[in-house]
Design a protein around this motif. Structure first.
Motif, PDB file in Angstrom:
ATOM      1  N   PRO A   1       0.811  -1.224   0.000  1.00 53.19           N
ATOM      2  CA  PRO A   1       0.000   0.000   0.000  1.00 53.19           C
ATOM      3  C   PRO A   1       0.842   1.271   0.000  1.00 53.19           C
ATOM      4  CG  PRO A   1       0.039  -0.952   2.196  1.00 53.19           C
ATOM      5  CD  PRO A   1       0.811  -1.890   1.300  1.00 53.19           C
ATOM      6  N   PHE A   2       2.178   1.137  -0.128  1.00 55.97           N
ATOM      7  CA  PHE A   2       3.068   2.293   0.011  1.00 55.97           C
ATOM      8  C   PHE A   2       3.667   2.724  -1.317  1.00 55.97           C
ATOM      9  CE2 PHE A   2       3.407  -0.299   3.897  1.00 55.97           C
ATOM     10  CZ  PHE A   2       2.801   0.583   4.778  1.00 55.97           C
ATOM     11  N   ARG A   3       3.898   4.027  -1.434  1.00 59.58           N
ATOM     12  CA  ARG A   3       4.643   4.544  -2.583  1.00 59.58           C
ATOM     13  C   ARG A   3       6.118   4.269  -2.333  1.00 59.58           C
ATOM     14  NH1 ARG A   3       4.312  10.293  -3.554  1.00 59.58           N
ATOM     15  NH2 ARG A   3       4.370   9.892  -5.766  1.00 59.58           N
ATOM     16  N   LEU A   4       6.801   3.851  -3.367  1.00 56.03           N
ATOM     17  CA  LEU A   4       8.215   3.521  -3.256  1.00 56.03           C
ATOM     18  C   LEU A   4       9.023   4.376  -4.222  1.00 56.03           C
ATOM     19  CD1 LEU A   4       7.808  -0.355  -3.483  1.00 56.03           C
ATOM     20  CD2 LEU A   4       8.077   0.977  -1.381  1.00 56.03           C
ATOM     21  N   HIS A   5      10.267   4.592  -3.873  1.00 62.66           N
ATOM     22  CA  HIS A   5      11.179   5.273  -4.784  1.00 62.66           C
ATOM     23  C   HIS A   5      12.331   4.330  -5.091  1.00 62.66           C
ATOM     24  CE1 HIS A   5      14.602   7.976  -5.838  1.00 62.66           C
ATOM     25  NE2 HIS A   5      13.676   8.421  -6.647  1.00 62.66           N
ATOM     26  N   LEU A   6      12.561   4.074  -6.368  1.00 63.68           N
ATOM     27  CA  LEU A   6      13.700   3.267  -6.781  1.00 63.68           C
ATOM     28  C   LEU A   6      14.927   4.165  -6.633  1.00 63.68           C
ATOM     29  CD1 LEU A   6      15.184   0.901  -8.020  1.00 63.68           C
ATOM     30  CD2 LEU A   6      14.427   1.676 -10.267  1.00 63.68           C
ATOM     31  N   SER A   7      15.623   4.013  -5.513  1.00 59.41           N
ATOM     32  CA  SER A   7      16.706   4.946  -5.222  1.00 59.41           C
ATOM     33  C   SER A   7      18.060   4.507  -5.769  1.00 59.41           C
ATOM     34  CB  SER A   7      16.809   5.199  -3.717  1.00 59.41           C
ATOM     35  OG  SER A   7      17.062   4.004  -3.028  1.00 59.41           O
ATOM     36  N   ASP A   8      18.242   3.208  -5.968  1.00 60.49           N
ATOM     37  CA  ASP A   8      19.535   2.756  -6.456  1.00 60.49           C
ATOM     38  C   ASP A   8      19.426   1.358  -7.066  1.00 60.49           C
ATOM     39  OD1 ASP A   8      22.238   2.947  -6.966  1.00 60.49           O
ATOM     40  OD2 ASP A   8      22.866   2.340  -4.967  1.00 60.49           O
ATOM     41  N   PHE A   9      20.252   1.086  -8.059  1.00 63.90           N
ATOM     42  CA  PHE A   9      20.373  -0.259  -8.621  1.00 63.90           C
ATOM     43  C   PHE A   9      21.772  -0.400  -9.203  1.00 63.90           C
ATOM     44  CE2 PHE A   9      18.392   2.487 -11.738  1.00 63.90           C
ATOM     45  CZ  PHE A   9      19.131   2.280 -12.890  1.00 63.90           C
ATOM     46  N   GLU A  10      22.366  -1.571  -8.957  1.00 64.07           N
ATOM     47  CA  GLU A  10      23.714  -1.859  -9.437  1.00 64.07           C
ATOM     48  C   GLU A  10      23.815  -3.340  -9.769  1.00 64.07           C
ATOM     49  OE1 GLU A  10      26.679   1.207  -7.339  1.00 64.07           O
ATOM     50  OE2 GLU A  10      25.774  -0.233  -5.946  1.00 64.07           O
ATOM     51  N   VAL A  11      24.841  -3.679 -10.536  1.00 58.29           N
ATOM     52  CA  VAL A  11      25.086  -5.069 -10.909  1.00 58.29           C
ATOM     53  C   VAL A  11      26.456  -5.469 -10.371  1.00 58.29           C
ATOM     54  CG1 VAL A  11      25.333  -6.686 -12.830  1.00 58.29           C
ATOM     55  CG2 VAL A  11      23.652  -4.840 -12.960  1.00 58.29           C
ATOM     56  N   PHE A  12      26.488  -6.637  -9.739  1.00 55.19           N
ATOM     57  CA  PHE A  12      27.719  -7.202  -9.193  1.00 55.19           C
ATOM     58  C   PHE A  12      27.974  -8.556  -9.833  1.00 55.19           C
ATOM     59  CE2 PHE A  12      26.125  -4.397  -5.966  1.00 55.19           C
ATOM     60  CZ  PHE A  12      27.230  -3.896  -5.299  1.00 55.19           C
ATOM     61  N   ASN A  13      29.224  -8.887 -10.028  1.00 57.99           N
ATOM     62  CA  ASN A  13      29.553 -10.267 -10.351  1.00 57.99           C
ATOM     63  C   ASN A  13      29.491 -11.058  -9.051  1.00 57.99           C
ATOM     64  OD1 ASN A  13      29.918 -10.272 -13.161  1.00 57.99           O
ATOM     65  ND2 ASN A  13      31.938  -9.339 -12.936  1.00 57.99           N
ATOM     66  N   ALA A  14      29.155 -12.334  -9.138  1.00 58.30           N
ATOM     67  CA  ALA A  14      28.996 -13.165  -7.944  1.00 58.30           C
ATOM     68  C   ALA A  14      30.254 -13.121  -7.085  1.00 58.30           C
ATOM     69  CB  ALA A  14      28.679 -14.599  -8.342  1.00 58.30           C
ATOM     70  N   GLY A  15      30.073 -12.857  -5.787  1.00 59.23           N
ATOM     71  CA  GLY A  15      31.177 -12.831  -4.850  1.00 59.23           C
ATOM     72  C   GLY A  15      31.979 -11.542  -4.825  1.00 59.23           C
ATOM     73  N   GLU A  16      31.695 -10.613  -5.729  1.00 61.13           N
ATOM     74  CA  GLU A  16      32.431  -9.344  -5.775  1.00 61.13           C
ATOM     75  C   GLU A  16      31.760  -8.307  -4.877  1.00 61.13           C
ATOM     76  OE1 GLU A  16      35.282  -8.608  -7.613  1.00 61.13           O
ATOM     77  OE2 GLU A  16      35.353 -10.731  -8.127  1.00 61.13           O
ATOM     78  N   LYS A  17      32.577  -7.444  -4.262  1.00 64.24           N
ATOM     79  CA  LYS A  17      32.025  -6.388  -3.405  1.00 64.24           C
ATOM     80  C   LYS A  17      31.891  -5.070  -4.144  1.00 64.24           C
ATOM     81  CE  LYS A  17      33.427  -8.503   0.805  1.00 64.24           C
ATOM     82  NZ  LYS A  17      33.246  -8.380   2.187  1.00 64.24           N
ATOM     83  N   LYS A  18      32.614  -4.926  -5.229  1.00 63.00           N
ATOM     84  CA  LYS A  18      32.573  -3.689  -6.004  1.00 63.00           C
ATOM     85  C   LYS A  18      31.625  -3.875  -7.190  1.00 63.00           C
ATOM     86  CE  LYS A  18      35.509  -0.395  -8.350  1.00 63.00           C
ATOM     87  NZ  LYS A  18      36.824  -0.092  -8.870  1.00 63.00           N
ATOM     88  N   PRO A  19      30.668  -2.941  -7.369  1.00 58.81           N
ATOM     89  CA  PRO A  19      29.733  -3.094  -8.498  1.00 58.81           C
ATOM     90  C   PRO A  19      30.419  -2.834  -9.835  1.00 58.81           C
ATOM     91  CG  PRO A  19      29.364  -1.006  -7.384  1.00 58.81           C
ATOM     92  CD  PRO A  19      30.399  -1.739  -6.574  1.00 58.81           C
ATOM     93  N   LEU A  20      29.820  -3.373 -10.878  1.00 58.39           N
ATOM     94  CA  LEU A  20      30.286  -3.076 -12.229  1.00 58.39           C
ATOM     95  C   LEU A  20      29.950  -1.621 -12.539  1.00 58.39           C
ATOM     96  CD1 LEU A  20      29.074  -6.313 -14.027  1.00 58.39           C
ATOM     97  CD2 LEU A  20      31.387  -5.769 -13.269  1.00 58.39           C
ATOM     98  N   ALA A  21      30.808  -0.971 -13.277  1.00 66.86           N
ATOM     99  CA  ALA A  21      30.605   0.442 -13.600  1.00 66.86           C
ATOM    100  C   ALA A  21      29.349   0.621 -14.438  1.00 66.86           C
ATOM    101  CB  ALA A  21      31.817   0.985 -14.346  1.00 66.86           C
TER     102      ALA A  21
END
Length: 194
Positions: free
Chosen positions: A88-108
């Motif tokens: 019932p709530f409005r949401l804001h898509l504030s962030d999205f990123e892609v990671f390779n499995a097991g990696e801590k740094k997202p792909l650029a």
């Protein structure tokens, strides 16, 4: 003078009609009217549900890339992402990123201008400029954006990732903000690339 205007008008109408018929053969012009096939997030192969809010992801094949953008996307993999808000709530898509499995740094995240240059619609002269404009518009309207997701709504969009940097096993990270409670929901959805 009036007869000359009618002749010129008829000639222009014929030229526009011929140009329109010719334009239908151009894959970039055809792609301009193509939209993402609407799907709710639960129907995706890779998905996660929290508190009635679902996020789904799949990787597009080359055929779907051509349908949506007029050509294959060069060195990019294209992720089809959907968010379905059954809360019932409005949401804001504030962030999205892609990671390779097991990696801590997202792909650029590449700028859409880089994607346009990589696709390079070509054609030469005015045709090149027209195709570039169409491609830029298609990328801007069909890519996933930081937007509000209303209750009962589904938003979809494409995320572009350099194909050479994306492993076979990867994760989509999505952060959604509940606009009523200032709380965040975070999703990490493992998926397989093609």
């Amino acid at each position: 003078m009036t007869a000359a205007r009618h002749i010129i008008g008829a000639a222009l109408s014929t030229a526009v009609l011929c140009g329109t018929l010719h334009a239908e053969d151009d894959p970039f012009l055809s792609a301009e009217t193509q939209q993402l096939r609407f799907r709710e997030a639960f129907s995706y192969a890779f998905k996660e549900d929290q508190r009635g809010i679902e996020v789904g992801v799949e990787v597009f094949g080359k055929k779907e890339q051509r349908r949506l953008f007029g050509d294959k996307i060069g060195d990019y993999a294209t992720l089809d992402v959907a968010i379905t808000n059954n809360s019932p709530f409005r949401l804001h898509l504030s962030d999205f990123e892609v990671f390779n499995a097991g990696e801590k740094k997202p792909l650029a995240k590449d700028d859409l201008n880089e994607v346009v240059r990589d696709i390079d619609p070509g054609g030469g002269g005015n045709k090149d400029h027209m195709r570039m404009a169409i491609l830029r518009s298609a990328l801007a309207t069909k890519s996933l954006q930081n937007i509000i997701v209303e209750p009962g709504a589904t938003v979809q969009g494409v995320v572009f990732v350099r194909e050479g940097k994306l492993d076979k096993k990867a994760e989509l990270f999505v952060r959604l903000q509940n606009l009523k409670r200032f709380a965040f929901l975070e999703y990490r959805i493992p998926f397989r690339s093609k």
